[in-house]
Design a protein around this motif. Structure first.
Motif, PDB file in Angstrom:
ATOM      1  N   ILE A 136       0.844  -1.205   0.000  1.00 61.29           N
ATOM      2  CA  ILE A 136       0.000   0.000   0.000  1.00 61.29           C
ATOM      3  C   ILE A 136       0.875   1.249   0.000  1.00 61.29           C
ATOM      4  CG2 ILE A 136      -1.834   1.245   1.176  1.00 61.29           C
ATOM      5  CD1 ILE A 136      -2.680  -1.420   2.456  1.00 61.29           C
ATOM      6  N   VAL A 137       1.916   1.239   0.818  1.00 56.71           N
ATOM      7  CA  VAL A 137       2.840   2.370   0.845  1.00 56.71           C
ATOM      8  C   VAL A 137       3.498   2.551  -0.519  1.00 56.71           C
ATOM      9  CG1 VAL A 137       4.990   3.245   1.848  1.00 56.71           C
ATOM     10  CG2 VAL A 137       3.255   2.217   3.322  1.00 56.71           C
ATOM     11  N   ALA A 138       3.852   1.445  -1.169  1.00 54.55           N
ATOM     12  CA  ALA A 138       4.433   1.530  -2.512  1.00 54.55           C
ATOM     13  C   ALA A 138       3.449   2.175  -3.480  1.00 54.55           C
ATOM     14  CB  ALA A 138       4.819   0.139  -2.999  1.00 54.55           C
ATOM     15  N   ALA A 139       2.161   1.849  -3.346  1.00 56.16           N
ATOM     16  CA  ALA A 139       1.144   2.453  -4.203  1.00 56.16           C
ATOM     17  C   ALA A 139       1.007   3.941  -3.905  1.00 56.16           C
ATOM     18  CB  ALA A 139      -0.194   1.749  -4.009  1.00 56.16           C
ATOM     19  N   VAL A 140       1.084   4.315  -2.626  1.00 50.69           N
ATOM     20  CA  VAL A 140       1.041   5.728  -2.245  1.00 50.69           C
ATOM     21  C   VAL A 140       2.215   6.474  -2.878  1.00 50.69           C
ATOM     22  CG1 VAL A 140       1.275   7.348  -0.322  1.00 50.69           C
ATOM     23  CG2 VAL A 140      -0.197   5.344  -0.077  1.00 50.69           C
ATOM     24  N   ALA A 141       3.407   5.911  -2.756  1.00 52.82           N
ATOM     25  CA  ALA A 141       4.604   6.552  -3.301  1.00 52.82           C
ATOM     26  C   ALA A 141       4.535   6.656  -4.819  1.00 52.82           C
ATOM     27  CB  ALA A 141       5.846   5.770  -2.881  1.00 52.82           C
ATOM     28  N   THR A 142       4.064   5.600  -5.469  1.00 51.08           N
ATOM     29  CA  THR A 142       3.956   5.605  -6.933  1.00 51.08           C
ATOM     30  C   THR A 142       3.003   6.683  -7.403  1.00 51.08           C
ATOM     31  OG1 THR A 142       4.456   3.250  -7.063  1.00 51.08           O
ATOM     32  CG2 THR A 142       3.311   4.223  -8.939  1.00 51.08           C
ATOM     33  N   ARG A 143       1.857   6.755  -6.742  1.00 48.31           N
ATOM     34  CA  ARG A 143       0.875   7.779  -7.119  1.00 48.31           C
ATOM     35  C   ARG A 143       1.431   9.176  -6.890  1.00 48.31           C
ATOM     36  NH1 ARG A 143      -5.374   6.777  -5.929  1.00 48.31           N
ATOM     37  NH2 ARG A 143      -4.765   5.064  -7.285  1.00 48.31           N
ATOM     38  N   LEU A 144       2.168   9.368  -5.812  1.00 49.72           N
ATOM     39  CA  LEU A 144       2.752  10.678  -5.530  1.00 49.72           C
ATOM     40  C   LEU A 144       3.777  11.057  -6.592  1.00 49.72           C
ATOM     41  CD1 LEU A 144       3.086  13.114  -3.652  1.00 49.72           C
ATOM     42  CD2 LEU A 144       4.786  11.796  -2.378  1.00 49.72           C
ATOM     43  N   VAL A 145       4.641  10.124  -6.939  1.00 45.63           N
ATOM     44  CA  VAL A 145       5.658  10.395  -7.966  1.00 45.63           C
ATOM     45  C   VAL A 145       4.996  10.736  -9.291  1.00 45.63           C
ATOM     46  CG1 VAL A 145       7.449   9.319  -9.388  1.00 45.63           C
ATOM     47  CG2 VAL A 145       7.489   9.022  -6.896  1.00 45.63           C
ATOM     48  N   GLU A 146       3.992   9.966  -9.679  1.00 48.28           N
ATOM     49  CA  GLU A 146       3.305  10.223 -10.956  1.00 48.28           C
ATOM     50  C   GLU A 146       2.649  11.597 -10.950  1.00 48.28           C
ATOM     51  OE1 GLU A 146       2.217   5.558 -12.050  1.00 48.28           O
ATOM     52  OE2 GLU A 146       0.678   6.882 -11.237  1.00 48.28           O
ATOM     53  N   SER A 147       2.041  11.972  -9.820  1.00 42.60           N
ATOM     54  CA  SER A 147       1.393  13.275  -9.722  1.00 42.60           C
ATOM     55  C   SER A 147       2.417  14.404  -9.812  1.00 42.60           C
ATOM     56  CB  SER A 147       0.626  13.365  -8.400  1.00 42.60           C
ATOM     57  OG  SER A 147       0.116  14.664  -8.194  1.00 42.60           O
ATOM     58  N   MET A 148       3.532  14.264  -9.113  1.00 39.98           N
ATOM     59  CA  MET A 148       4.552  15.297  -9.126  1.00 39.98           C
ATOM     60  C   MET A 148       5.176  15.450 -10.510  1.00 39.98           C
ATOM     61  SD  MET A 148       6.445  14.737  -5.419  1.00 39.98           S
ATOM     62  CE  MET A 148       7.541  16.151  -5.661  1.00 39.98           C
ATOM     63  N   LEU A 149       5.443  14.334 -11.168  1.00 43.78           N
ATOM     64  CA  LEU A 149       6.027  14.400 -12.507  1.00 43.78           C
ATOM     65  C   LEU A 149       5.074  15.053 -13.505  1.00 43.78           C
ATOM     66  CD1 LEU A 149       7.834  10.938 -12.760  1.00 43.78           C
ATOM     67  CD2 LEU A 149       8.905  13.193 -12.643  1.00 43.78           C
ATOM     68  N   ALA A 150       3.775  14.763 -13.371  1.00 43.96           N
ATOM     69  CA  ALA A 150       2.797  15.386 -14.262  1.00 43.96           C
ATOM     70  C   ALA A 150       2.760  16.895 -14.055  1.00 43.96           C
ATOM     71  CB  ALA A 150       1.413  14.779 -14.022  1.00 43.96           C
ATOM     72  N   LYS A 151       2.827  17.334 -12.795  1.00 42.38           N
ATOM     73  CA  LYS A 151       2.845  18.773 -12.503  1.00 42.38           C
ATOM     74  C   LYS A 151       4.125  19.422 -13.029  1.00 42.38           C
ATOM     75  CE  LYS A 151      -0.063  18.366  -8.368  1.00 42.38           C
ATOM     76  NZ  LYS A 151      -0.103  18.435  -6.885  1.00 42.38           N
ATOM     77  N   MET A 152       5.247  18.707 -12.908  1.00 44.61           N
ATOM     78  CA  MET A 152       6.506  19.241 -13.428  1.00 44.61           C
ATOM     79  C   MET A 152       6.471  19.366 -14.944  1.00 44.61           C
ATOM     80  SD  MET A 152       9.268  17.211 -11.059  1.00 44.61           S
ATOM     81  CE  MET A 152       9.229  17.351  -9.265  1.00 44.61           C
ATOM     82  N   GLN A 153       5.861  18.385 -15.604  1.00 44.11           N
ATOM     83  CA  GLN A 153       5.734  18.437 -17.059  1.00 44.11           C
ATOM     84  C   GLN A 153       4.912  19.657 -17.472  1.00 44.11           C
ATOM     85  OE1 GLN A 153       6.859  15.966 -19.568  1.00 44.11           O
ATOM     86  NE2 GLN A 153       6.375  17.766 -20.804  1.00 44.11           N
ATOM     87  N   ALA A 154       3.809  19.887 -16.754  1.00 47.21           N
ATOM     88  CA  ALA A 154       2.966  21.046 -17.068  1.00 47.21           C
ATOM     89  C   ALA A 154       3.715  22.351 -16.805  1.00 47.21           C
ATOM     90  CB  ALA A 154       1.686  20.991 -16.233  1.00 47.21           C
ATOM     91  N   ALA A 155       4.485  22.394 -15.715  1.00 47.57           N
ATOM     92  CA  ALA A 155       5.257  23.597 -15.396  1.00 47.57           C
ATOM     93  C   ALA A 155       6.310  23.866 -16.458  1.00 47.57           C
ATOM     94  CB  ALA A 155       5.912  23.450 -14.020  1.00 47.57           C
ATOM     95  N   LEU A 156       6.945  22.807 -16.954  1.00 46.25           N
ATOM     96  CA  LEU A 156       7.961  22.960 -17.990  1.00 46.25           C
ATOM     97  C   LEU A 156       7.338  23.489 -19.270  1.00 46.25           C
ATOM     98  CD1 LEU A 156      10.869  22.542 -18.961  1.00 46.25           C
ATOM     99  CD2 LEU A 156      10.250  20.186 -19.538  1.00 46.25           C
TER     100      LEU A 156
END
Length: 231
Positions: free
Chosen positions: A73-93
């Protein structure tokens, strides 16, 4: 910032059963969301499957239907967080690419800091308390993804601003900037004006880019030295 592992562990960090139907996906989402909340409030030591089930409003059987244990479950939490952050970074770029260089750099740095700061409580728990966090593929691969984003940005920098960075320089810029911003987001330096620090970082990165541009221009210009003399 690596959490300490007392011994080498091999953990099952995958879903027990991949949710496919809408109801199953909603159940898993509730479990992951509840786990993130408990992690922020009580830390990794306070996270239990019973507590997750209660917070998510599902049965303990539903938790174990999709996850082998709290580690997955923690791995799923971390994966979702990473995916969300990367998507926001892509939009910011993508947004930064529409701006002039100085404003683009300032926008990019402030955006990266904001994205990290927005999730700083959960990030801090994951990075400092979860002993197996770097066994999670999404976390282990985040540096690669950040460098990929940097390569995309570098191609735009070369086209729009006529600045060509080597992969080595790009690696240094990416890792140094990323480490500084993450440190600021997780543990803000006491007594310092954060906006002033971000502005100073922006100026340092711009100075580096301008230096690279000047060096590239000098190398491209005809030499005025010995090769240009006529005997």
């Amino acid at each position: 910032m690596r959490a300490h592992l007392s011994k080498k562990q091999t953990l099952d960090l995958q879903y027990k059963k991949e949710p496919k139907q809408a109801r199953a996906k909603a159940t898993c989402h509730a479990i992951i969301q509840a786990s993130a909340q408990v992690l922020e409030e009580e830390g990794y030591a306070g996270l239990t499957t019973n507590g997750i089930a209660e917070r998510a409003g599902v049965s303990i059987g539903s938790v174990y239907e999709y996850f082998p244990g709290k580690e997955a479950i923690v791995a799923a939490v971390a994966t979702r967080l990473v995916e969300s952050m990367l998507a926001k970074m892509q939009a910011a770029l993508q947004h930064a690419e529409t701006l002039a260089l100085e404003e683009a750099m300032r926008t990019w740095i402030y955006s990266l800091y904001g994205i990290s700061r927005e999730e700083h409580r959960l990030l801090k728990v994951l990075l400092f308390q979860v002993p197996f966090i770097y066994q999670v593929p999404a976390v282990a691969g985040m540096r690669t993804e950040l460098f990929r984003l940097a390569l995309v940005g570098a191609s735009k920098t070369r086209e729009q601003y006529l600045i060509q960075l080597s992969r080595e320089s790009l690696y240094l810029i990416t890792t140094m900037t990323g480490a500084t911003l993450l440190q600021m987001a997780l543990m803000p330096p006491p007594g310092l004006n954060l906006n002033a620090v971000l502005d100073e970082l922006t100026q340092k990165m711009l100075q580096w880019l301008y230096q690279v541009r000047d060096e590239n221009s000098a190398q491209a210009s005809p030499s005025l030295g010995q090769d240009s003399t006529v005997s």
